[in-house]
Design a protein around this motif. Structure first.
Motif, PDB file in Angstrom:
ATOM      1  N   LEU A 178       0.832  -1.205   0.000  1.00  0.00           N
ATOM      2  CA  LEU A 178       0.000   0.000   0.000  1.00  0.00           C
ATOM      3  C   LEU A 178       0.866   1.255   0.000  1.00  0.00           C
ATOM      4  N   THR A 179       1.958   1.231   0.750  1.00  0.00           N
ATOM      5  CA  THR A 179       2.890   2.364   0.754  1.00  0.00           C
ATOM      6  C   THR A 179       3.458   2.616  -0.641  1.00  0.00           C
ATOM      7  N   LEU A 180       3.934   1.561  -1.283  1.00  0.00           N
ATOM      8  CA  LEU A 180       4.597   1.718  -2.564  1.00  0.00           C
ATOM      9  C   LEU A 180       3.610   2.027  -3.693  1.00  0.00           C
ATOM     10  N   GLY A 181       2.421   1.419  -3.640  1.00  0.00           N
ATOM     11  CA  GLY A 181       1.413   1.726  -4.644  1.00  0.00           C
ATOM     12  C   GLY A 181       0.963   3.177  -4.558  1.00  0.00           C
ATOM     13  N   SER A 182       0.765   3.686  -3.332  1.00  0.00           N
ATOM     14  CA  SER A 182       0.374   5.083  -3.143  1.00  0.00           C
ATOM     15  C   SER A 182       1.495   6.028  -3.563  1.00  0.00           C
ATOM     16  N   THR A 183       2.723   5.656  -3.233  1.00  0.00           N
ATOM     17  CA  THR A 183       3.872   6.473  -3.623  1.00  0.00           C
ATOM     18  C   THR A 183       3.973   6.593  -5.134  1.00  0.00           C
ATOM     19  N   GLU A 184       3.716   5.493  -5.844  1.00  0.00           N
ATOM     20  CA  GLU A 184       3.798   5.524  -7.302  1.00  0.00           C
ATOM     21  C   GLU A 184       2.753   6.462  -7.898  1.00  0.00           C
ATOM     22  N   CYS A 185       1.552   6.494  -7.311  1.00  0.00           N
ATOM     23  CA  CYS A 185       0.510   7.401  -7.805  1.00  0.00           C
ATOM     24  C   CYS A 185       0.975   8.852  -7.749  1.00  0.00           C
ATOM     25  N   ILE A 186       1.534   9.255  -6.615  1.00  0.00           N
ATOM     26  CA  ILE A 186       2.001  10.641  -6.454  1.00  0.00           C
ATOM     27  C   ILE A 186       3.215  10.893  -7.338  1.00  0.00           C
ATOM     28  N   LEU A 187       4.094   9.908  -7.430  1.00  0.00           N
ATOM     29  CA  LEU A 187       5.327  10.071  -8.204  1.00  0.00           C
ATOM     30  C   LEU A 187       5.028  10.271  -9.685  1.00  0.00           C
ATOM     31  N   LEU A 188       4.029   9.577 -10.211  1.00  0.00           N
ATOM     32  CA  LEU A 188       3.659   9.759 -11.614  1.00  0.00           C
ATOM     33  C   LEU A 188       3.132  11.168 -11.872  1.00  0.00           C
ATOM     34  N   ALA A 189       2.416  11.733 -10.888  1.00  0.00           N
ATOM     35  CA  ALA A 189       1.950  13.118 -11.022  1.00  0.00           C
ATOM     36  C   ALA A 189       3.127  14.088 -10.989  1.00  0.00           C
ATOM     37  N   VAL A 190       4.096  13.827 -10.129  1.00  0.00           N
ATOM     38  CA  VAL A 190       5.297  14.662 -10.050  1.00  0.00           C
ATOM     39  C   VAL A 190       6.060  14.619 -11.371  1.00  0.00           C
ATOM     40  N   MET A 191       6.154  13.438 -11.966  1.00  0.00           N
ATOM     41  CA  MET A 191       6.856  13.305 -13.246  1.00  0.00           C
ATOM     42  C   MET A 191       6.117  14.046 -14.359  1.00  0.00           C
ATOM     43  N   ALA A 192       4.780  14.097 -14.282  1.00  0.00           N
ATOM     44  CA  ALA A 192       4.013  14.866 -15.265  1.00  0.00           C
ATOM     45  C   ALA A 192       4.302  16.358 -15.119  1.00  0.00           C
ATOM     46  N   PHE A 193       4.424  16.828 -13.880  1.00  0.00           N
ATOM     47  CA  PHE A 193       4.771  18.234 -13.655  1.00  0.00           C
ATOM     48  C   PHE A 193       6.164  18.540 -14.203  1.00  0.00           C
ATOM     49  N   ASP A 194       7.079  17.606 -14.054  1.00  0.00           N
ATOM     50  CA  ASP A 194       8.422  17.774 -14.604  1.00  0.00           C
ATOM     51  C   ASP A 194       8.374  17.889 -16.120  1.00  0.00           C
ATOM     52  N   ARG A 195       7.551  17.071 -16.773  1.00  0.00           N
ATOM     53  CA  ARG A 195       7.413  17.150 -18.236  1.00  0.00           C
ATOM     54  C   ARG A 195       6.759  18.471 -18.654  1.00  0.00           C
ATOM     55  N   PHE A 196       5.802  18.957 -17.847  1.00  0.00           N
ATOM     56  CA  PHE A 196       5.179  20.252 -18.118  1.00  0.00           C
ATOM     57  C   PHE A 196       6.223  21.367 -18.076  1.00  0.00           C
ATOM     58  N   ALA A 197       7.076  21.339 -17.056  1.00  0.00           N
ATOM     59  CA  ALA A 197       8.110  22.360 -16.930  1.00  0.00           C
ATOM     60  C   ALA A 197       9.107  22.269 -18.080  1.00  0.00           C
ATOM     61  N   ALA A 198       9.433  21.042 -18.532  1.00  0.00           N
ATOM     62  CA  ALA A 198      10.406  20.870 -19.610  1.00  0.00           C
ATOM     63  C   ALA A 198       9.883  21.383 -20.948  1.00  0.00           C
ATOM     64  N   VAL A 199       8.581  21.171 -21.213  1.00  0.00           N
ATOM     65  CA  VAL A 199       8.021  21.556 -22.511  1.00  0.00           C
ATOM     66  C   VAL A 199       7.536  23.000 -22.514  1.00  0.00           C
ATOM     67  N   CYS A 200       6.850  23.414 -21.435  1.00  0.00           N
ATOM     68  CA  CYS A 200       6.211  24.739 -21.407  1.00  0.00           C
ATOM     69  C   CYS A 200       7.123  25.835 -20.859  1.00  0.00           C
ATOM     70  N   LYS A 201       8.125  25.470 -20.066  1.00  0.00           N
ATOM     71  CA  LYS A 201       9.038  26.464 -19.490  1.00  0.00           C
ATOM     72  C   LYS A 201      10.491  26.075 -19.777  1.00  0.00           C
ATOM     73  N   PRO A 202      10.849  25.868 -21.034  1.00  0.00           N
ATOM     74  CA  PRO A 202      12.192  25.342 -21.330  1.00  0.00           C
ATOM     75  C   PRO A 202      13.316  26.266 -20.894  1.00  0.00           C
ATOM     76  N   LEU A 203      13.100  27.589 -20.993  1.00  0.00           N
ATOM     77  CA  LEU A 203      14.156  28.529 -20.618  1.00  0.00           C
ATOM     78  C   LEU A 203      14.352  28.606 -19.111  1.00  0.00           C
ATOM     79  N   HIS A 204      13.313  28.291 -18.355  1.00  0.00           N
ATOM     80  CA  HIS A 204      13.383  28.368 -16.889  1.00  0.00           C
ATOM     81  C   HIS A 204      13.390  26.973 -16.248  1.00  0.00           C
ATOM     82  N   TYR A 205      13.536  25.926 -17.069  1.00  0.00           N
ATOM     83  CA  TYR A 205      13.410  24.555 -16.563  1.00  0.00           C
ATOM     84  C   TYR A 205      14.414  24.257 -15.451  1.00  0.00           C
TER      85      TYR A 205
END
Length: 324
Positions: A103-130
């Motif tokens: 349960l710990t690891l499954g819940s952690t993966e859910c949040i981690l995937l959202a964090v990785m999506a935010f990282d991709r957002f910053a890489a594509v939409c804010k490339p100069l400030h990434y």
């Protein structure tokens, strides 16, 4: 099984109602588990060694690989043991540990995937400030939040579930100790537990999923404004692997946790759980290595370095032999 139930061990019925599948499942799950260990270990290794992969994306990918290794290890060895032999039991302590860890690891993966999506957002939409946005301090904080959220959810849900009165009901119609199947053993009103499970699923499943979809909505808008085929290809190469992983993981786990009492979850629940506990961690490193040029490049550099070292070692050995 009767003696085990008297001793207080849980009986994991698993796939024993389909004995013709057990041998095939044992082979498939064993191969998948070995691929999971090898694939995710390689990703952790190259992300730690290769200087070109010292980026936020691979920092989070390392955490995801670690989660996948630990998640499958908390479930698969017990599953293989039960599939191989006539015993289908797990001790009460083992069940509690499996419940908390998975349960710990499954819940952690859910949040981690959202964090990785935010990282991709910053890489594509804010490339100069990434680099400024995704600084090392923020990356460590986001990874820490993912792990703390997973631990907190497991402590709350796991403890409440284990404290339910079961009146001696120890036959678990599943292949591992999971909250939706554990609460069905209770001999008391579980309406409050079902509400709690639904709320936790909203927070840890649907909320991260909403954040992921929002991030990719902004990414799509940014790419559309550019109106460039090259920009589309770059965005796809940057985000495609993560989107595939999100689709595989969320597509299976939401069917179990959002509607645990639905007829679909009841009928196909074990096979759905098998997919996100065994198959998804196996596919994740394959998706990232097959679709990602940077990872394939790092693997090539790692392999070439080892080959060069071995060649130099053989050359030195031949030189010493000729000299002598």
């Amino acid at each position: 099984m009767i003696n085990s139930s008297v001793n207080g061990d849980f009986i994991l019925v698993g796939f024993s109602d389909q004995p013709e599948l057990e041998r095939t499942l044992f082979i498939v799950i064993l191969i998948s588990y070995l691929l999971t260990l090898v694939g995710n270990t390689i990703i952790i290794l190259i992300s730690s060694i290769d200087p070109k992969l010292k980026t936020p994306m691979y920092f989070f990918l390392t955490h995801l690989s670690l989660v996948d290794i630990c998640f499958t290890t908390s479930i698969v060895p017990q599953l293989l043991w039960n599939l191989k032999g006539p015993a289908k039991t797990i001790t009460a302590v083992g069940c509690a540990v499996q419940l908390y860890v998975s349960l710990t690891l499954g819940s952690t993966e859910c949040i981690l995937l959202a964090v990785m999506a935010f990282d991709r957002f910053a890489a594509v939409c804010k490339p100069l400030h990434y680099v400024a946005v995704m600084n090392p301090q923020l990356c460590r904080a986001l990874a820490g939040i993912s792990w703390i959220s997973g631990i907190g959810n497991a402590l709350i849900q796991g403890t409440v579930t284990l404290w339910l009165s079961r009146c001696g009901h120890l036959w678990l119609h599943h292949f591992f100790c999971e909250v939706p199947s554990m609460i069905k053993l209770a001999c008391v009103d579980i309406h409050a537990n079902e509400v709690q499970l639904f709320v936790a699923s909203l927070v840890l499943l649907l909320l991260p999923l909403a954040l992921i979809l929002t991030s990719y909505g902004h990414i799509a808008k940014a790419v559309v404004k550019i109106k460039s085929a090259q920009a589309w290809r770059r965005a796809l190469s940057t985000c495609g692997s993560h989107l595939m992983v999100v689709s595989l993981f969320y597509g299976s786990i939401t069917a179990i946790y959002i509607q645990p009492n639905s007829s679909f979850a009841h009928t196909h629940g074990k096979f759905i759980s098998l997919f996100y506990t065994v198959m998804t961690p196996t596919l994740n490193p394959l998706i990232y290595t097959l679709r990602n040029k940077e990872v394939k490049g790092a693997l090539g550099r790692l392999f070439n370095t080892r080959v060069c070292k071995q060649s130099r070692a053989r050359g030195d050995s031949n030189f010493m032999t000729r000299g002598s």
